[in-house]
Scaffold this active site. Structure first.
Site, mmCIF file in Angstrom:
data_model
loop_
_atom_site.group_PDB
_atom_site.id
_atom_site.type_symbol
_atom_site.label_atom_id
_atom_site.label_comp_id
_atom_site.label_asym_id
_atom_site.label_seq_id
_atom_site.Cartn_x
_atom_site.Cartn_y
_atom_site.Cartn_z
ATOM 1 N N ASN A 26 0.843 -1.201 0.000
ATOM 2 C CA ASN A 26 0.000 0.000 0.000
ATOM 3 C C ASN A 26 0.874 1.244 0.000
ATOM 4 O O ASN A 26 1.948 1.277 0.616
ATOM 5 C CB ASN A 26 -1.043 0.005 1.133
ATOM 6 C CG ASN A 26 -0.507 -0.262 2.516
ATOM 7 O OD1 ASN A 26 0.537 -0.872 2.687
ATOM 8 N ND2 ASN A 26 -1.226 0.199 3.513
ATOM 9 N N ILE A 27 0.405 2.247 -0.717
ATOM 10 C CA ILE A 27 1.142 3.505 -0.889
ATOM 11 C C ILE A 27 0.180 4.635 -0.557
ATOM 12 O O ILE A 27 -0.768 4.889 -1.312
ATOM 13 C CB ILE A 27 1.664 3.637 -2.337
ATOM 14 C CG1 ILE A 27 2.519 2.411 -2.717
ATOM 15 C CG2 ILE A 27 2.466 4.932 -2.493
ATOM 16 C CD1 ILE A 27 2.851 2.319 -4.200
ATOM 17 N N CYS A 56 -4.039 0.601 -2.549
ATOM 18 C CA CYS A 56 -3.888 -0.626 -1.758
ATOM 19 C C CYS A 56 -2.810 -1.534 -2.363
ATOM 20 O O CYS A 56 -2.505 -1.456 -3.560
ATOM 21 C CB CYS A 56 -5.199 -1.403 -1.741
ATOM 22 S SG CYS A 56 -6.516 -0.642 -0.800
ATOM 23 N N GLU A 96 -3.006 -4.679 -3.082
ATOM 24 C CA GLU A 96 -3.528 -5.555 -4.138
ATOM 25 C C GLU A 96 -3.564 -4.834 -5.476
ATOM 26 O O GLU A 96 -3.165 -5.359 -6.509
ATOM 27 C CB GLU A 96 -4.946 -6.034 -3.794
ATOM 28 C CG GLU A 96 -5.043 -6.856 -2.524
ATOM 29 C CD GLU A 96 -5.296 -6.018 -1.272
ATOM 30 O OE1 GLU A 96 -4.764 -4.898 -1.166
ATOM 31 O OE2 GLU A 96 -6.028 -6.499 -0.398
ATOM 32 N N CYS A 154 -10.560 -3.020 -4.548
ATOM 33 C CA CYS A 154 -9.611 -4.033 -5.043
ATOM 34 C C CYS A 154 -10.349 -5.250 -5.597
ATOM 35 O O CYS A 154 -9.953 -5.816 -6.618
ATOM 36 C CB CYS A 154 -8.645 -4.449 -3.937
ATOM 37 S SG CYS A 154 -7.455 -3.136 -3.552
#
Ligand code: THU
Length: 138
Positions: free
Chosen positions: A42-43, A53, A55, A94
């Protein structure tokens, strides 16, 4: 690759999580049909909304490299500074991104609990009656 090995890959990916706001770190390891593994973390962002996220990071990396078909993804998550010791299920956004590129009853999502256990669910189980590309076909 076993689910245990894929979980280890997701844990490696989690080490790069950028989480100055939530302090909740997530890692993902996505297996493409080619056999290649794509890592994602996650960023977060100071404006919050642009946060990506783990994913989706993995999916977008894969698609940007030409992979469009996928087998499974492992996800691990938990508070910063600790092992990923809670089950972290993919958020709705996601799941929808997975719906774009995956066959719902074939694509598998491996959720580790950090205590050596994991569960494996299909996208169809996580997103029943999901809206996807087929819904737009005449
Ligand atoms: N997050 C993920 O990366 N994946 C999930 O499955 C759930 C939530 C991230 C988003 C945000 O950076 C932090 O976890 C807290 O919501």
């Amino acid at each position: 690759m076993t689910n245990e090995q894929l979980i280890l890959e997701a844990k490696k990916a989690r080490e790069n999580a950028y989480t100055p706001y939530s302090h909740f770190q997530v890692g993902a390891a996505l297996v493409g049909k080619s056999g290649k593994i794509y890592h994602g973390c996650n960023i977060e962002n100071a404006a919050y909304g642009p946060t990506n996220c783990a994913e989706r990071t993995a999916f977008f990396k894969a698609v940007s490299e030409g992979e469009r078909e996928f087998i499974k993804i492992a996800v691990v998550g938990g508070p910063e500074g600790a092992d990923a010791d809670v089950t972290c299920a993919p958020c709705g956004v996601c799941r929808q991104v997975m719906m774009e590129f995956c066959v719902p009853d074939q694509f598998m999502i491996v959720l580790a609990d950090g205590k050596g256990r994991w569960m494996e669910l299909s996208l169809k189980e996580l997103l029943p009656l999901g809206f996807g590309p087929d819904n737009l076909k005449a």
